[in-house]
Design an enzyme around this catalytic site. Structure first.
Site, PDB file in Angstrom:
ATOM      1  N   HIS A 191       0.826  -1.215   0.000  1.00 13.74           N
ATOM      2  CA  HIS A 191       0.000   0.000   0.000  1.00 13.74           C
ATOM      3  C   HIS A 191       0.853   1.254   0.000  1.00 13.74           C
ATOM      4  CE1 HIS A 191       0.256   0.928   4.385  1.00 13.74           C
ATOM      5  NE2 HIS A 191       0.226  -0.379   4.560  1.00 13.74           N
ATOM      6  N   ASP A 228       6.280   0.713   6.695  1.00 13.08           N
ATOM      7  CA  ASP A 228       4.828   0.590   6.510  1.00 13.08           C
ATOM      8  C   ASP A 228       4.304   1.698   5.633  1.00 13.08           C
ATOM      9  OD1 ASP A 228       2.222  -0.222   6.735  1.00 13.08           O
ATOM     10  OD2 ASP A 228       1.935   0.509   8.771  1.00 13.08           O
ATOM     11  N   GLU A 288      -4.931   1.907   2.699  1.00 20.49           N
ATOM     12  CA  GLU A 288      -4.973   0.731   3.580  1.00 20.49           C
ATOM     13  C   GLU A 288      -5.116   1.166   5.027  1.00 20.49           C
ATOM     14  OE1 GLU A 288      -3.522  -2.386   6.297  1.00 20.49           O
ATOM     15  OE2 GLU A 288      -2.698  -0.399   6.036  1.00 20.49           O
ATOM     16  N   GLU A 289      -4.453   2.264   5.383  1.00 19.62           N
ATOM     17  CA  GLU A 289      -4.349   2.628   6.801  1.00 19.62           C
ATOM     18  C   GLU A 289      -5.652   3.084   7.438  1.00 19.62           C
ATOM     19  OE1 GLU A 289      -2.030   1.749   8.485  1.00 19.62           O
ATOM     20  OE2 GLU A 289      -0.101   1.906   7.458  1.00 19.62           O
ATOM     21  N   ASP A 309       3.318  -6.322   3.368  1.00 18.43           N
ATOM     22  CA  ASP A 309       2.925  -5.234   4.276  1.00 18.43           C
ATOM     23  C   ASP A 309       3.318  -5.564   5.714  1.00 18.43           C
ATOM     24  OD1 ASP A 309       1.851  -2.929   5.321  1.00 18.43           O
ATOM     25  OD2 ASP A 309      -0.221  -3.641   5.288  1.00 18.43           O
ATOM     26  N   HIS A 355       3.950   3.098  12.494  1.00 20.65           N
ATOM     27  CA  HIS A 355       3.074   4.275  12.701  1.00 20.65           C
ATOM     28  C   HIS A 355       3.713   5.363  13.571  1.00 20.65           C
ATOM     29  CE1 HIS A 355      -0.739   1.549  11.944  1.00 20.65           C
ATOM     30  NE2 HIS A 355       0.151   1.497  10.965  1.00 20.65           N
TER      31      HIS A 355
HETATM   32 ZN   LIG Z   1       0.739  -1.306   6.320  1.00 18.70          ZN
END
Ligand SMILES: [Zn+2]
Length: 489
Positions: free
Chosen positions: A300, A312, A346-347, A374, A444
């Site tokens: 993603h 990520d 995606e998030e 991912d 994140h």
């Molecule tokens: Zn991800």
């Protein structure tokens, strides 16, 4: 012959066509007895060649650094996400992928805003100190004056329920729910703990709480808060929701353990705006014999809005991109089409994965396999799929050929969030599995940056993925056991 190969030989003999057509070097005449071995040897040889190329050239790392420089903090609906889409499309063209295109996707737009503070009011000894937080994606903001309230700590939802309305009303609920370090799989530990991030605000608000704070999702104790998605519940008051760093959570908990009253002021001006148009970005290496049959590889393109989004999922996006581009560059065009899909959103919504599924749902039988990366850019360990039976055995036999890259194991598990709508409709879904130990150190956060990606580990992941997708796309029979498209209708 290794033990593993002798174990696999009976499986392979049942599907004599399966492994005869793998790449490099392709036999020019019907292979003699023992072809299964030489075909597995073919996978090993392709893995060696691709890893040698990638380790020497460093193409994946170069792409990742560029993506993170051009489009850091590329949350769906942001200007940076637009730059990521432009970058992906341009890069696919430059790398010689075919049928390069965007497919429009409507995505939510959540904006963090400027003001984001959690200030200690009591204990008076620490009054005025700021604690490191990040608002959770989707959270509402606070009034301009902030929300000032007493903190009540719980270790999970059962303790919240025991507290009841009497204990929660008018207070800020602190979920001190650590990811369990003792679990072997950090993703399982995340899976257990993350409900407090996703549903913490709704559950606390149902008992009259005025805000919720969740301990960051990491086993490390440090001062980097980890953001992530959260959701409100229909009919329940919406209250602001933030993640607090693990070290600060421990501090607040230690004050409470000493019997101190803890009061904080939360100030946020995050907000949700109108949805906007974004896109999935797609490029292909068109198959030389069965171009209608597709092996999808993806990651993603969006990330959270606080860091470069290197692991990520810049890593997964670049894995997919460079795997396909390397096959194209080396003229390793397989029998079937390899389709790179860089998904958007995606998030905080999965709009890209859902949109892609909606577009292909009437032709799902064209999809032989979908592979998503991912789980970060760490050293490869293998792949995962939830499929069982003969398809699993056949796939495991191919994956075994990647053991020299460290990627020889087929784990039980899902493929990935973006390809989950395809998996639900019966497409063989496979996930790339790198070493999971450090993923949640960076997940994140502001420090999910290319400096925290090891170039060698990243390239080995690309080599493993490129070898597997080429092999699957080049098999004579479909790996998913379904009849070829040409035999249908
Ligand atoms: Zn991800």
């Amino acid at each position: 012959m290794s033990t593993a190969l002798s174990r696999l030989a009976p499986t392979l003999l049942l599907v004599p066509a399966l492994l005869l057509a793998v790449a490099a070097p392709a036999p020019s005449s019907p292979p003699p007895a023992g072809a299964e071995e030489s075909s597995v040897a073919g996978i090993r040889s392709l893995a060696r060649r691709l890893s040698g190329e990638l380790l020497q050239r460093g193409d994946t790392m170069a792409a990742l650094e560029e993506l993170c420089r051009v489009a850091p903090r590329r949350l769906s609906g942001s200007a940076s996400a637009d730059r990521a889409v432009e970058w992906a499309e341009r890069t696919m063209r430059e790398l010689g992928l075919e049928n390069v295109r965007r497919e429009a996707v409507t995505v939510p737009r959540w904006v963090r805003g400027e003001r984001e503070r959690l200030v200690v009011v009591e204990p008076s000894l620490y009054a005025g100190q700021e604690l490191p937080i990040l608002a959770l994606g989707g959270s509402i903001g606070t009034p301009t004056r902030g929300i000032t309230a007493e903190v009540v700590r719980v270790t999970g939802f059962p303790e919240l329920d025991a507290l009841g309305r009497e204990g929660a009303e008018g207070r800020i609920v602190l979920y001190d729910t650590p990811m369990q370090s003792a679990l072997l799989d950090p993703f399982a530990a995340y899976g257990q703990a993350v409900q407090h991030r996703s549903n913490g605000a709704a559950n606390a608000a149902a008992l009259g709480a005025v805000a919720s704070i969740t301990r960051s999702m990491t086993t490390r104790v440090d001062d980097h808060p980890h953001t992530g998605g959260m959701r409100y519940r229909e009919g329940v008051e919406r209250i602001p929701a933030v993640a607090l760093s693990t070290a600060a959570t421990d501090r607040v908990s230690s004050w409470l353990a000493k019997g101190e009253r803890v009061v904080v002021r939360l100030e946020l001006d995050c907000r949700t705006e109108e949805p906007v148009e974004s896109a999935n970005v797609i490029g292909e290496v068109i198959g030389r014999e069965l171009p209608e049959e597709i092996v999808l590889v993806g990651g993603h393109l969006d990330s959270w809005d606080v860091g470069p989004g290197a692991h990520d999922d810049g890593a997964g996006s670049c894995h997919a991109l460079i795997a396909a581009a390397t096959l194209k560059r080396l003229d390793l065009r397989p029998r079937r089409t390899i389709r790179v899909v860089l998904f958007m959103n995606e998030e905080n919504g999965l709009a890209g994965g859902r949109d892609y599924h909606a577009r292909v749902k009437d032709e799902l039988e064209t999809h032989v396999m979908a592979l998503e990366s991912d789980r970060g850019g760490f050293a490869p360990r293998g792949f995962s799929t939830a499929v069982e039976g003969k398809v699993r055995e056949d796939l495991a036999a191919l994956v075994e050929g990647l053991s020299e890259l460290g990627a020889g194991r087929l784990f039980m598990g899902g493929g990935g969030a973006d390809i989950s709508p395809l998996a639900r409709d019966g497409v063989l879904a496979v996930g790339f599995v790198p070493d999971p130990s450090r993923y949640f150190d960076f997940h994140h956060t502001t420090i999910d940056s290319p400096e925290n990606v090891n170039p060698r580990e990243l390239e080995l992941g690309t080599a493993a993925i490129a070898t597997l997708i080429h092999t699957v796309a080049d098999l004579e029979a479909r790996i998913d056991g379904k009849p070829p498209l040409t035999d249908r209708d």
